[in-house]
Design a protein around this motif. Structure first.
Motif, PDB file in Angstrom:
ATOM      1  N   GLU A   4       1.014  -1.180  -0.113  1.00 19.88           N
ATOM      2  CA  GLU A   4      -0.021   0.012  -0.010  1.00 19.88           C
ATOM      3  C   GLU A   4       0.844   1.336   0.051  1.00 19.88           C
ATOM      4  N   LYS A   5       0.233   2.155  -0.736  1.00 23.53           N
ATOM      5  CA  LYS A   5       1.109   3.637  -0.809  1.00 23.53           C
ATOM      6  C   LYS A   5       1.335   3.996   0.472  1.00 23.53           C
ATOM      7  N   ASP A   6       0.483   4.334   1.308  1.00 23.08           N
ATOM      8  CA  ASP A   6       0.891   4.941   2.693  1.00 23.08           C
ATOM      9  C   ASP A   6       1.840   3.935   3.238  1.00 23.08           C
ATOM     10  N   VAL A   7       1.978   2.714   3.345  1.00 17.63           N
ATOM     11  CA  VAL A   7       3.037   1.951   4.011  1.00 17.63           C
ATOM     12  C   VAL A   7       4.431   2.401   3.314  1.00 17.63           C
ATOM     13  N   LEU A   8       4.426   2.421   1.979  1.00 19.05           N
ATOM     14  CA  LEU A   8       5.708   3.095   1.269  1.00 19.05           C
ATOM     15  C   LEU A   8       6.071   4.329   1.889  1.00 19.05           C
ATOM     16  N   ASP A   9       4.941   5.197   1.866  1.00 22.75           N
ATOM     17  CA  ASP A   9       5.222   6.473   2.521  1.00 22.75           C
ATOM     18  C   ASP A   9       5.797   6.557   3.740  1.00 22.75           C
ATOM     19  N   ARG A  10       5.412   5.886   4.652  1.00 25.36           N
ATOM     20  CA  ARG A  10       5.982   5.746   5.955  1.00 25.36           C
ATOM     21  C   ARG A  10       7.341   5.263   6.108  1.00 25.36           C
ATOM     22  N   LEU A  11       7.655   4.317   5.254  1.00 28.40           N
ATOM     23  CA  LEU A  11       8.910   3.728   5.037  1.00 28.40           C
ATOM     24  C   LEU A  11       9.870   4.540   4.551  1.00 28.40           C
ATOM     25  N   LEU A  12       9.420   5.536   3.502  1.00 32.15           N
ATOM     26  CA  LEU A  12      10.446   6.528   2.943  1.00 32.15           C
ATOM     27  C   LEU A  12      10.460   7.658   3.701  1.00 32.15           C
ATOM     28  N   ALA A  13       9.784   7.969   4.717  1.00 33.29           N
ATOM     29  CA  ALA A  13       9.733   9.295   5.461  1.00 33.29           C
ATOM     30  C   ALA A  13      11.087   9.561   6.226  1.00 33.29           C
ATOM     31  N   GLY A  14      11.608  10.675   5.796  1.00 36.47           N
ATOM     32  CA  GLY A  14      12.766  11.206   6.351  1.00 36.47           C
ATOM     33  C   GLY A  14      14.133  10.528   5.895  1.00 36.47           C
ATOM     34  N   ARG A  15      13.863   9.711   4.732  1.00 38.56           N
ATOM     35  CA  ARG A  15      15.122   9.256   4.114  1.00 38.56           C
ATOM     36  C   ARG A  15      15.317   9.897   3.064  1.00 38.56           C
ATOM     37  N   ASP A  16      16.877   9.872   2.872  1.00 42.01           N
ATOM     38  CA  ASP A  16      17.402  10.334   1.296  1.00 42.01           C
ATOM     39  C   ASP A  16      17.062   9.276   0.582  1.00 42.01           C
ATOM     40  N   PRO A  17      16.580   9.663  -0.543  1.00 41.64           N
ATOM     41  CA  PRO A  17      16.145   8.899  -1.839  1.00 41.64           C
ATOM     42  C   PRO A  17      17.560   8.193  -2.263  1.00 41.64           C
ATOM     43  N   GLY A  18      18.538   8.998  -2.433  1.00 41.66           N
ATOM     44  CA  GLY A  18      19.674   8.314  -2.711  1.00 41.66           C
ATOM     45  C   GLY A  18      20.271   7.216  -2.014  1.00 41.66           C
ATOM     46  N   GLU A  19      19.794   6.956  -0.754  1.00 45.98           N
ATOM     47  CA  GLU A  19      20.318   6.124   0.159  1.00 45.98           C
ATOM     48  C   GLU A  19      19.425   4.866   0.286  1.00 45.98           C
ATOM     49  N   VAL A  20      18.273   4.840  -0.273  1.00 41.58           N
ATOM     50  CA  VAL A  20      17.437   3.801  -0.263  1.00 41.58           C
ATOM     51  C   VAL A  20      17.808   2.264  -0.582  1.00 41.58           C
ATOM     52  N   PHE A  21      18.713   2.414  -1.734  1.00 37.32           N
ATOM     53  CA  PHE A  21      19.317   1.331  -2.260  1.00 37.32           C
ATOM     54  C   PHE A  21      20.718   1.190  -1.852  1.00 37.32           C
ATOM     55  N   ALA A  22      21.316   1.945  -1.141  1.00 35.89           N
ATOM     56  CA  ALA A  22      22.670   1.903  -0.754  1.00 35.89           C
ATOM     57  C   ALA A  22      22.709   0.922   0.115  1.00 35.89           C
ATOM     58  N   ARG A  23      24.236   0.450   0.592  1.00 35.09           N
ATOM     59  CA  ARG A  23      24.499  -0.404   1.708  1.00 35.09           C
ATOM     60  C   ARG A  23      23.861   0.244   2.950  1.00 35.09           C
ATOM     61  N   GLY A  24      23.218  -0.629   3.723  1.00 34.20           N
ATOM     62  CA  GLY A  24      22.722  -0.173   4.935  1.00 34.20           C
ATOM     63  C   GLY A  24      21.428   0.539   4.819  1.00 34.20           C
ATOM     64  N   GLY A  25      20.856   0.626   3.530  1.00 32.64           N
ATOM     65  CA  GLY A  25      19.781   1.575   3.465  1.00 32.64           C
ATOM     66  C   GLY A  25      18.311   0.835   3.771  1.00 32.64           C
ATOM     67  N   LEU A  26      17.285   1.361   3.205  1.00 31.88           N
ATOM     68  CA  LEU A  26      15.895   0.800   3.531  1.00 31.88           C
ATOM     69  C   LEU A  26      16.056  -0.690   2.867  1.00 31.88           C
TER      70      LEU A  26
END
Length: 113
Positions: A4-26
């Protein structure tokens, strides 16, 4: 299965988009959380199965006995997992077997579950 979109929004909140797929990221955080949840469910099923086999025997029932850490090398990163243990030492995880350290298909297996 769609997340669900709201779950993704909560997971991504406050994270730098460039670090989502980086080592130690989301993505690594999700791998760890999903893996530990699966391992705990495996132990629950193992302990329930042993209770059924006992039939109320006089010996004490097997139960959880903490966790041990294991670092697993996946195809893209290292993930440190807390592997649950049972008191009798009879639990053999199916997701990541005992003594297994390298798991190149880890990402594919987690995503397929």
């Amino acid at each position: 299965m769609a997340i669900e979109k709201d779950v993704l929004d909560r997971l991504l909140a406050g994270r730098d988009p460039g670090e989502v797929f980086a080592r130690g990221g989301l993505l690594d955080d999700l791998k760890k959380a999903l893996s530990e949840r699966i391992l705990n469910a495996e132990l629950d099923a193992h302990l329930d199965g042993e209770r059924g086999e006992d039939g109320g025997a006089a010996r004490p029932a097997n139960r959880r006995n903490g966790t041990s850490q294991k670092t697993v090398l996946t195809g893209t990163s290292k993930v440190r997992l807390d592997i649950p243990r049972d008191r009798a030492g009879t639990f053999d995880p199916q997701l990541i077997a005992k003594y297994q350290r390298c798991f190149p298909d880890f990402d594919d297996k987690i995503i397929s579950m």
